[in-house]
Design an enzyme around this catalytic site. Structure first.
Site, mmCIF file in Angstrom:
data_model
loop_
_atom_site.group_PDB
_atom_site.id
_atom_site.type_symbol
_atom_site.label_atom_id
_atom_site.label_comp_id
_atom_site.label_asym_id
_atom_site.label_seq_id
_atom_site.Cartn_x
_atom_site.Cartn_y
_atom_site.Cartn_z
ATOM 1 N N GLU A 159 41.143 101.475 62.012
ATOM 2 C CA GLU A 159 39.967 101.937 62.760
ATOM 3 C C GLU A 159 39.977 101.274 64.140
ATOM 4 O O GLU A 159 40.142 100.062 64.277
ATOM 5 C CB GLU A 159 38.648 101.686 62.036
ATOM 6 C CG GLU A 159 38.523 102.416 60.709
ATOM 7 C CD GLU A 159 38.685 103.931 60.831
ATOM 8 O OE1 GLU A 159 38.261 104.505 61.854
ATOM 9 O OE2 GLU A 159 39.251 104.540 59.906
ATOM 10 N N SER A 160 39.801 102.103 65.150
ATOM 11 C CA SER A 160 39.955 101.678 66.537
ATOM 12 C C SER A 160 39.093 100.469 66.888
ATOM 13 O O SER A 160 39.576 99.491 67.463
ATOM 14 C CB SER A 160 39.617 102.850 67.470
ATOM 15 O OG SER A 160 39.623 102.457 68.819
ATOM 16 N N CYS A 215 46.938 109.405 71.909
ATOM 17 C CA CYS A 215 45.684 109.140 71.199
ATOM 18 C C CYS A 215 44.815 108.174 72.006
ATOM 19 O O CYS A 215 45.212 107.033 72.244
ATOM 20 C CB CYS A 215 45.986 108.550 69.823
ATOM 21 S SG CYS A 215 44.513 108.003 68.935
#
Length: 240
Positions: A79-80, A27
């Site tokens: 959330e990144s 990812c």
């Protein structure tokens, strides 16, 4: 700890008190956070998640069902961008510029990078012909070419913006192998080519980057709508 990818029937590993990242090895959004963890040498454990068949307890941590997730002392951040900002600011030397204008400009470029990733995915999933998609991808990178003035966007040392961009720059090699054409060329993006080499020389990038062939194994399964081999070569993953 660096677990194999846990699925629906797997239980959540017992907590040890260390900072924990819930991740998936291929990812790019999770890779952003992992780069910062390694760059700052933050002790952590990694719980990998099978994103095709997610555990129910994972969805309780993040209802959106995405990686990364950071967990520390019962505090959950997902959330990144939020995970990366937390790690960039809260541990060791900040990776966020102290100058107000520079900080805002970097935030602007971080937010705008979704245009780059969108054009990358258009080419990867053959939504556009490369005669249209490749020039569009290069054009989306030109504001970054104009912005960088030194080894990194932060000057002599990398900052949050560098780590935000890197996972997709790493994956450009997959497009190049698939389409037979360079994404970044010396005549259009010479400063970004030098920046890419500087990023490749960072210890954190050397530790967790994957070669194009490894990305291809994962992405070829995705493109065929097959179940990816998430744990391919996982025994060779580094642990901090």
């Amino acid at each position: 700890m660096n677990t194999k990818h846990l699925s629906e029937n797997d239980t959540c590993p017992e907590k040890t008190g260390k900072l924990r990242i819930y991740s998936m090895r291929f990812c790019p959004f999770a890779q952003r956070a992992r780069l910062i963890l390694w760059h700052k040498r933050i002790q952590h454990e990694t719980v990998n998640i099978n994103l095709t068949n997610k555990p129910k307890w994972f969805l309780q941590l993040n209802p959106n069902g995405a990686t990364p997730i950071i967990e520390k002392d019962n505090i959950i951040i997902y959330e990144s961008s939020a995970c990366c900002e937390y790690l960039a600011e809260m541990y060791a030397k900040s990776l966020i510029p102290s100058d107000g204008l520079t900080r805002v400009r970097h935030r602007m470029f971080i937010d705008a990078f979704s245009s780059v990733t969108g054009k990358y995915h258009d080419l990867l999933f053959s939504r556009v012909d490369k005669s249209v998609g490749m020039p569009a991808l290069r054009n989306s990178l030109k504001p970054y070419e104009a912005e960088i003035k030194d080894k990194f966007f932060g000057g002599s040392e990398p900052v949050l913006l560098d780590f935000h961009m890197w996972p997709f720059i790493e994956r450009f090699a997959v497009l190049e192998k698939t389409l037979g054409e360079k994404v970044m060329t010396e005549d259009e993006l010479p400063k970004l080519i030098k920046w890419r080499k500087n990023m490749e020389d960072l210890d954190c990038v050397k530790k967790i980057r994957k070669e194009p062939e490894e990305h291809m194994i994962y992405l070829s399964a995705r493109l065929k709508n097959e179940l990816p081999d998430y744990d391919h070569d996982i025994e060779n993953d580094p642990v901090l």
